[in-house]
Scaffold this motif. Sequence first.
Motif, PDB file in Angstrom:
ATOM      1  N   THR A 140      32.530  46.342  49.358  1.00 50.76           N
ATOM      2  CA  THR A 140      30.964  45.838  48.706  1.00 50.76           C
ATOM      3  C   THR A 140      29.981  46.766  49.383  1.00 50.76           C
ATOM      4  O   THR A 140      28.999  47.245  48.699  1.00 50.76           O
ATOM      5  CB  THR A 140      30.792  44.622  49.311  1.00 50.76           C
ATOM      6  OG1 THR A 140      32.005  43.751  48.725  1.00 50.76           O
ATOM      7  CG2 THR A 140      29.595  43.943  48.694  1.00 50.76           C
TER       8      THR A 140
ATOM      9  N   THR B 258      25.891  45.618  41.646  1.00 55.64           N
ATOM     10  CA  THR B 258      26.108  45.472  40.418  1.00 55.64           C
ATOM     11  C   THR B 258      27.407  46.172  40.000  1.00 55.64           C
ATOM     12  O   THR B 258      27.912  45.763  38.700  1.00 55.64           O
ATOM     13  CB  THR B 258      25.085  46.369  39.671  1.00 55.64           C
ATOM     14  OG1 THR B 258      24.839  47.563  40.019  1.00 55.64           O
ATOM     15  CG2 THR B 258      23.609  45.733  39.989  1.00 55.64           C
TER      16      THR B 258
ATOM     17  N   ARG C 196      31.655  46.756  39.863  1.00 53.32           N
ATOM     18  CA  ARG C 196      32.910  45.854  39.997  1.00 53.32           C
ATOM     19  C   ARG C 196      33.338  45.902  41.372  1.00 53.32           C
ATOM     20  O   ARG C 196      33.497  46.956  41.886  1.00 53.32           O
ATOM     21  CB  ARG C 196      33.704  46.446  38.987  1.00 53.32           C
ATOM     22  CG  ARG C 196      34.860  45.582  38.814  1.00 53.32           C
ATOM     23  CD  ARG C 196      35.916  45.882  37.748  1.00 53.32           C
ATOM     24  NE  ARG C 196      37.006  44.780  37.487  1.00 53.32           N
ATOM     25  CZ  ARG C 196      37.894  45.419  36.581  1.00 53.32           C
ATOM     26  NH1 ARG C 196      37.715  46.092  35.627  1.00 53.32           N
ATOM     27  NH2 ARG C 196      39.034  44.421  36.503  1.00 53.32           N
TER      28      ARG C 196
ATOM     29  N   SER D 294      35.354  40.493  41.166  1.00 55.65           N
ATOM     30  CA  SER D 294      34.733  40.635  39.746  1.00 55.65           C
ATOM     31  C   SER D 294      35.652  39.871  38.741  1.00 55.65           C
ATOM     32  O   SER D 294      36.577  40.301  38.594  1.00 55.65           O
ATOM     33  CB  SER D 294      34.431  41.872  39.374  1.00 55.65           C
ATOM     34  OG  SER D 294      33.155  42.451  40.292  1.00 55.65           O
TER      35      SER D 294
ATOM     36  N   GLN E 197      28.342  38.219  40.865  1.00 55.74           N
ATOM     37  CA  GLN E 197      28.508  39.461  41.565  1.00 55.74           C
ATOM     38  C   GLN E 197      27.966  38.993  43.088  1.00 55.74           C
ATOM     39  O   GLN E 197      26.961  38.248  43.077  1.00 55.74           O
ATOM     40  CB  GLN E 197      27.647  40.540  40.931  1.00 55.74           C
ATOM     41  CG  GLN E 197      28.449  41.172  39.848  1.00 55.74           C
ATOM     42  CD  GLN E 197      29.719  41.988  40.210  1.00 55.74           C
ATOM     43  OE1 GLN E 197      30.961  41.403  40.049  1.00 55.74           O
ATOM     44  NE2 GLN E 197      29.484  43.186  40.842  1.00 55.74           N
TER      45      GLN E 197
END
Length: 338
Positions: A171, A192, A194, A198, A204
């Motif tokens: 992340t 934003t 994936r 997701s 998100q």
Amino acid sequence: RSATPALERAYPGGGSLIRQAFLMKHVSEKAADTLIQSLSTSTLKQYEVTFKSWWKYCQDHNVNPLHAQVEEVISFLQYLMETTNYGYGTFNAHRSALSLILPGVGSNFLVKRFLKAVFNLRPSKPRYENVWDPNIVLKFLDVPTPPSDLKKLSYKLATLLLLATGQRIQTISLIRLSNIKTTSKGVTIPITERVKTSRPGCNQPCLHLKLFTEKPNLCVATLIMKYLEVTRPFRESSMDDKLFLCHQKPHRPAKRPTISRWVKETLKEAGVDTSIFSAYSTRHAATSDAYRKGVSIDTIRSSAGWSPESSVFARFYNRPLTESPDEFTNRVFQLDPN
């Protein structure tokens, strides 16, 4: 049952195998290409292990990989039971992978029964029985960082970001400059791209980092601003929008394995036993510490990127110490007096 001439060749790769399975369902080639996009890169990489083993097994036993019967799948799973020490989680991943190319296998009574037996014989276990105290690392990092030392700045920012949010390394590796929003209260960073969690209908991740004036050396929001200022000259000739850059020339965007290495080296310098704990253990340490300090499970789930109904934290992440949105960061960074 016998392998067809078209399949009596070298392993074609997981993506190709899945595509063949889709085409056998009489979808168009363009539709098959679109269907493959439903799988993330990490999922395809995970399934690659299954497909390689399955392909070799089928070649050795004269079975068509795309036309195998349930009993042949059971035989394959039994073969893995006898030749590997895979746990339930790995077998479940094998079932998911094979379901892509052999529809109906995943829901078959015998396969489900076999997986239940594997669960009883080789149950999934948490990666760690206990976890290190975040205070060890926070005290180590609670010192001024010279702006001229990009290496230390990078290591510190990556480690504190993980502890402040409980998020995965994946992340924070996806943070983009264009998504960083600053206010008088701190920094907000929507992710934003994936990520592992997701899926349709799921939000998100969004990182909330308030200004931490009580401990300025541990303020992640301030550290991000400092990092952006220090790295600005290196970004002028780069079109990449990623936050993290390699601290060595030519300062290319840092990928997930690089950031993971930074964090692991920081943990080791702070006194964490990295022969046991990986960089990913920051997620265990931060979420467990937040829970011990009274943060609700709902808040932990939200901050760390688990769904509201997820039981993953309780089952695998809530670990005792080896010795024993804003609220999450506040509690984790609340240092013990000694």
